[in-house]
Design a protein around this motif. Structure first.
Motif, short mmCIF file in Angstrom:
data_model
loop_
_atom_site.label_atom_id
_atom_site.label_comp_id
_atom_site.label_asym_id
_atom_site.label_seq_id
_atom_site.Cartn_x
_atom_site.Cartn_y
_atom_site.Cartn_z
N ASP A 285 0.82 -1.22 0.00
CA ASP A 285 0.00 0.00 0.00
C ASP A 285 0.85 1.27 0.00
O ASP A 285 0.56 2.22 -0.74
CB ASP A 285 -0.92 0.01 1.23
CG ASP A 285 -2.11 -0.92 1.07
OD1 ASP A 285 -2.92 -0.69 0.17
OD2 ASP A 285 -2.22 -1.87 1.85
N GLU A 286 1.90 1.27 0.81
CA GLU A 286 2.72 2.47 0.94
C GLU A 286 3.47 2.77 -0.36
O GLU A 286 3.53 3.92 -0.82
CB GLU A 286 3.69 2.31 2.11
CG GLU A 286 4.40 3.59 2.48
CD GLU A 286 5.28 3.44 3.71
OE1 GLU A 286 6.10 4.35 3.98
OE2 GLU A 286 5.16 2.39 4.40
N SER A 287 4.03 1.74 -0.98
CA SER A 287 4.74 1.92 -2.25
C SER A 287 3.77 2.38 -3.33
O SER A 287 4.09 3.26 -4.16
CB SER A 287 5.42 0.62 -2.66
OG SER A 287 6.43 0.26 -1.75
N ASN A 288 2.60 1.79 -3.36
CA ASN A 288 1.61 2.15 -4.35
C ASN A 288 1.18 3.61 -4.20
O ASN A 288 1.04 4.34 -5.20
CB ASN A 288 0.39 1.22 -4.23
CG ASN A 288 -0.58 1.40 -5.38
OD1 ASN A 288 -1.35 2.35 -5.42
ND2 ASN A 288 -0.55 0.47 -6.33
N GLU A 289 0.98 4.05 -2.97
CA GLU A 289 0.54 5.42 -2.73
C GLU A 289 1.58 6.43 -3.19
O GLU A 289 1.24 7.54 -3.61
CB GLU A 289 0.21 5.61 -1.25
CG GLU A 289 -0.25 7.00 -0.86
CD GLU A 289 -1.48 7.48 -1.61
OE1 GLU A 289 -1.70 8.71 -1.67
OE2 GLU A 289 -2.24 6.63 -2.13
N MET A 290 2.85 6.05 -3.16
CA MET A 290 3.89 6.96 -3.64
C MET A 290 3.72 7.24 -5.13
O MET A 290 3.85 8.38 -5.58
CB MET A 290 5.27 6.35 -3.38
CG MET A 290 5.64 6.29 -1.91
SD MET A 290 7.19 5.36 -1.65
CE MET A 290 7.37 5.47 0.13
N VAL A 291 3.42 6.19 -5.90
CA VAL A 291 3.17 6.38 -7.33
C VAL A 291 1.89 7.18 -7.53
O VAL A 291 1.84 8.13 -8.34
CB VAL A 291 3.05 5.02 -8.05
CG1 VAL A 291 2.67 5.22 -9.51
CG2 VAL A 291 4.34 4.24 -7.96
N ALA A 292 0.84 6.80 -6.82
CA ALA A 292 -0.45 7.47 -6.97
C ALA A 292 -0.34 8.96 -6.70
O ALA A 292 -0.87 9.80 -7.45
CB ALA A 292 -1.48 6.82 -6.05
N GLU A 293 0.36 9.33 -5.63
CA GLU A 293 0.47 10.74 -5.28
C GLU A 293 1.34 11.49 -6.29
O GLU A 293 1.10 12.67 -6.57
CB GLU A 293 1.03 10.89 -3.87
CG GLU A 293 1.08 12.32 -3.37
CD GLU A 293 -0.26 13.07 -3.51
OE1 GLU A 293 -0.21 14.29 -3.77
OE2 GLU A 293 -1.33 12.44 -3.35
N PHE A 294 2.34 10.82 -6.84
CA PHE A 294 3.14 11.46 -7.89
C PHE A 294 2.26 11.84 -9.08
O PHE A 294 2.35 12.96 -9.60
CB PHE A 294 4.26 10.53 -8.34
CG PHE A 294 5.05 11.06 -9.51
CD1 PHE A 294 6.12 11.91 -9.31
CD2 PHE A 294 4.71 10.71 -10.81
CE1 PHE A 294 6.84 12.43 -10.39
CE2 PHE A 294 5.42 11.21 -11.89
CZ PHE A 294 6.49 12.07 -11.68
N ILE A 295 1.40 10.91 -9.51
CA ILE A 295 0.53 11.19 -10.65
C ILE A 295 -0.48 12.28 -10.29
O ILE A 295 -0.79 13.16 -11.10
CB ILE A 295 -0.17 9.91 -11.12
CG1 ILE A 295 0.88 8.90 -11.61
CG2 ILE A 295 -1.19 10.20 -12.22
CD1 ILE A 295 0.33 7.54 -11.95
N ARG A 296 -1.00 12.25 -9.07
CA ARG A 296 -1.92 13.32 -8.64
C ARG A 296 -1.22 14.68 -8.70
O ARG A 296 -1.84 15.69 -9.07
CB ARG A 296 -2.43 13.03 -7.24
CG ARG A 296 -3.33 11.82 -7.13
CD ARG A 296 -3.94 11.68 -5.74
NE ARG A 296 -4.39 10.32 -5.49
CZ ARG A 296 -3.87 9.49 -4.61
NH1 ARG A 296 -2.85 9.89 -3.83
NH2 ARG A 296 -4.33 8.26 -4.47
N SER A 297 0.05 14.72 -8.33
CA SER A 297 0.78 15.99 -8.38
C SER A 297 0.87 16.51 -9.81
O SER A 297 0.83 17.73 -10.04
CB SER A 297 2.18 15.83 -7.77
OG SER A 297 3.04 15.08 -8.62
N LYS A 298 1.00 15.59 -10.77
CA LYS A 298 1.04 16.00 -12.18
C LYS A 298 -0.32 16.55 -12.62
O LYS A 298 -0.38 17.52 -13.39
CB LYS A 298 1.43 14.80 -13.05
CG LYS A 298 2.87 14.34 -12.88
CD LYS A 298 3.85 15.43 -13.33
CE LYS A 298 5.29 14.94 -13.28
NZ LYS A 298 6.25 16.00 -13.69
#
Length: 560
Positions: A291-304
């Motif tokens: 979950d934690e690793s996945n959220e890092m990717v998810a939040e990166f895309i949200r920042s874009k």
């Protein structure tokens, strides 16, 4: 006097990627083949799905046949991700080059198929009122071929033009000067939106679920690019056959948690800039398991998304939450988010502003009427089982396949459903299906089926069925594998969550294309382990049933 029904070795259903290869492969193995296609032309899924912007989300070098080096060398792809029209032209070329049309009857839908136990034959009834007999039935009907209609009251009252992306009209509609609404923002919805923005008077996007969209970086191909690809085709295909996703991109092993923030940011930026469908999932080995690793990717895309979309409220509505990244198929688009900066594009978030009903003039939401001239339903498909469930398939004892699958589809290896002998599904439930390169998966399935039929013919075996225990063990293995990932945290079409009343069961095999291929090879090498084979032993038809020995470890082993 009734005319005698001709017996063929195999009836193939469909004339898309799977159907065409099944015709060729079985014919080359010396089997007589009759194929039926509901449409009036080649293409399968791409025949029906040619809506604005429709294109494949895997590179052309991978989403294409590998069985012929001559075909690879002679076909000139024009761009990295071919459009539906180019894929149709490619399949037309394949059909002509290998003279496959003579085995296909177009404008003919298979309506029913019944297994005749006394003869070990399939009786196939088609929409032209005729009946055929076949020793084997090979549905190559595709996993995403049956559109799912929207569950919205009043759709029949709309006075404007209305289309579903999965059944696009052959005559392209006109868009100029029209107010167009698109309901749904999955892959087809995203492609329609970025294609029609700026081509109509106003575009209203009705978003049911915000999705992750990463850049496609699509581009035309130069002669130099094609030459480089041709020089490495053999190596590319060889690697694809053993990898998880059926493309030449092995997965990373390290965890995102072990990298520094700077290292993660650099890797994610590289994936964004040089994007492809699996780019972010290839950054770290635990993106779909932690979950934690996945959220890092998810939040990166949200920042874009926040960077691209100028209006803060619109940006907020477009941010995906509620499911881990990658557990619903990510979409590819270079312009999807930026179109919402246009004055002639509006976003309606159906979570906060739900649709009440469709009315003659447009869409009535909880906040009022939105008048429209055209409605496009991008509401998805009844995946995996939809196509076969629309055919009245009856196996041993007259049992309907739809009844067998009423509590959730079951097969052994995604190839045979127990109780339905001599019926081979291509990329069926329990196989990697859309979680791997479909073109590579189709070839693997069809090759296995052709080799199996050849083995049965050589050994005078007239009937093959899955052992019930083997089927149960395999489908349990499928569920065990997904339970170790984040996929079950999403209500996706992978598990039938998009179709009301459909059993909630994760249907694709997550163990990877390479592992799956190896398992299928092991089963065949062991004399079709987990299958029940029936051999004719006397001239009077006395049968000897020889069941392959079942070993639980042999059915579900292998690394994931």
């Amino acid at each position: 006097m009734s005319q005698e029904v001709k017996i063929v070795d195999a009836v193939v259903i469909g004339a898309g990627f799977a159907g065409l290869y099944a015709i060729k492969r079985l014919r080359d193995a010396g089997f007589s083949v009759q194929a039926f296609e509901a449409g009036d032309g080649i293409g399968g899924t791409w025949y029906w799905n040619h809506y604005p912007g429709a294109r494949v989300d895997l590179e052309c070098w991978d989403y294409s046949y590998s069985f012929s080096s001559e075909l690879q060398d002679e076909w000139e792809w024009s761009q990295r991700y071919p459009s539906a029209q180019e894929l149709m032209a490619y399949l037309e070329h394949v059909a002509d080059r290998f003279k496959l049309r003579q085995q296909i009857q177009f404008n003919t839908r298979v309506e029913a198929a019944e297994f005749i136990e006394a003869d070990n034959l399939w009786l196939v009834r088609t929409s032209d009122g005729k009946t055929r007999k076949a020793r084997f039935l090979v549905p190559a009907t595709g996993g995403l071929s049956v559109p799912k209609p929207p569950e919205i009251p009043g759709i029949e009252t709309f006075r404007g033009e209305a289309y579903h992306t999965g059944r696009w009209p052959r005559q392209e509609p006109t868009y100029e000067g029209k107010r167009i609404g698109v309901i749904g923002t999955g892959s087809s919805g995203v492609q329609v939106v970025h294609s029609l923005a700026g081509k109509c008077k106003h575009l209203t996007v009705f978003q049911r679920t915000a999705v992750f969209v990463v850049p496609a970086k699509n581009h035309p191909l130069t002669p130099e690019m094609r030459q480089r690809a041709r020089a490495t085709y053999a190596e590319r295909r060889s690697l694809s056959r053993i990898t998880r996703f059926g493309i030449p991109a092995p997965m990373a092993n390290e965890s995102a948690l072990d990298a520094t923030p700077e290292e993660r940011r650099a890797k994610f930026e590289n994936a964004w800039i040089n994007s492809q469908l699996l780019g972010f999932r290839q950054c770290y080995g635990d993106i779909l398991a932690n979950d934690e690793s996945n959220e890092m990717v998810a939040e990166f895309i949200r920042s874009k998304i926040r960077e691209i979309v100028k209006d803060p409220e619109t940006s907020r509505k477009l941010l995906p939450y509620g499911f881990p990244f990658g557990t619903k198929r990510p979409c590819l688009s270079d312009t999807y988010y930026s179109v919402f900066n246009r004055d002639d594009v509006s976003l309606v978030d159906l979570k906060s502003t739900p649709i009440v009903r469709i009315v003659p003039k447009g869409v009535e939401t909880s906040e009022g009427l939105i008048e429209l001239d055209m409605l496009i339903y991008a509401t998805g498909y009844d995946a995996f089982t939809g196509a076969l469930s629309h055919i009245d398939v009856r196996g041993v004892g007259g049992r309907k396949l739809s009844d067998k699958w009423a509590a959730g589809a079951k097969t052994y290896l995604g190839l045979v459903a127990q109780g339905f002998p001599n019926l081979f599904t291509v990329t069926g439930p329990g196989s990697p299906g859309p979680l791997a390169n479909m073109a590579m998966s189709i070839e693997q399935h069809v090759d296995w089926i052709a080799d199996c039929m050849t083995y049965l013919r050589a050994n005078r075996i007239t009937r093959i069925d899955a052992d019930k225990g083997a089927e149960e063990n395999w489908m349990q293995h499928v569920q065990d594998v997904v339970s170790r990932t984040l996929y079950e945290k999403a209500n996706s079409w992978y598990r039938g969550a998009n179709v009301p009343g459909k059993p909630q069961l994760f249907l694709p095999y997550l163990g990877g294309h390479g592992n799956y291929r190896k398992k299928c090879e092991e089963v065949a090498a062991a004399g079709y382990l987990g299958f029940v084979l029936t051999r004719e032993t006397t001239a009077t038809g006395m049968a000897d049933k020889a069941a392959s020995r079942i070993a639980a470890a042999g059915l579900a082993g292998g690394a994931v």
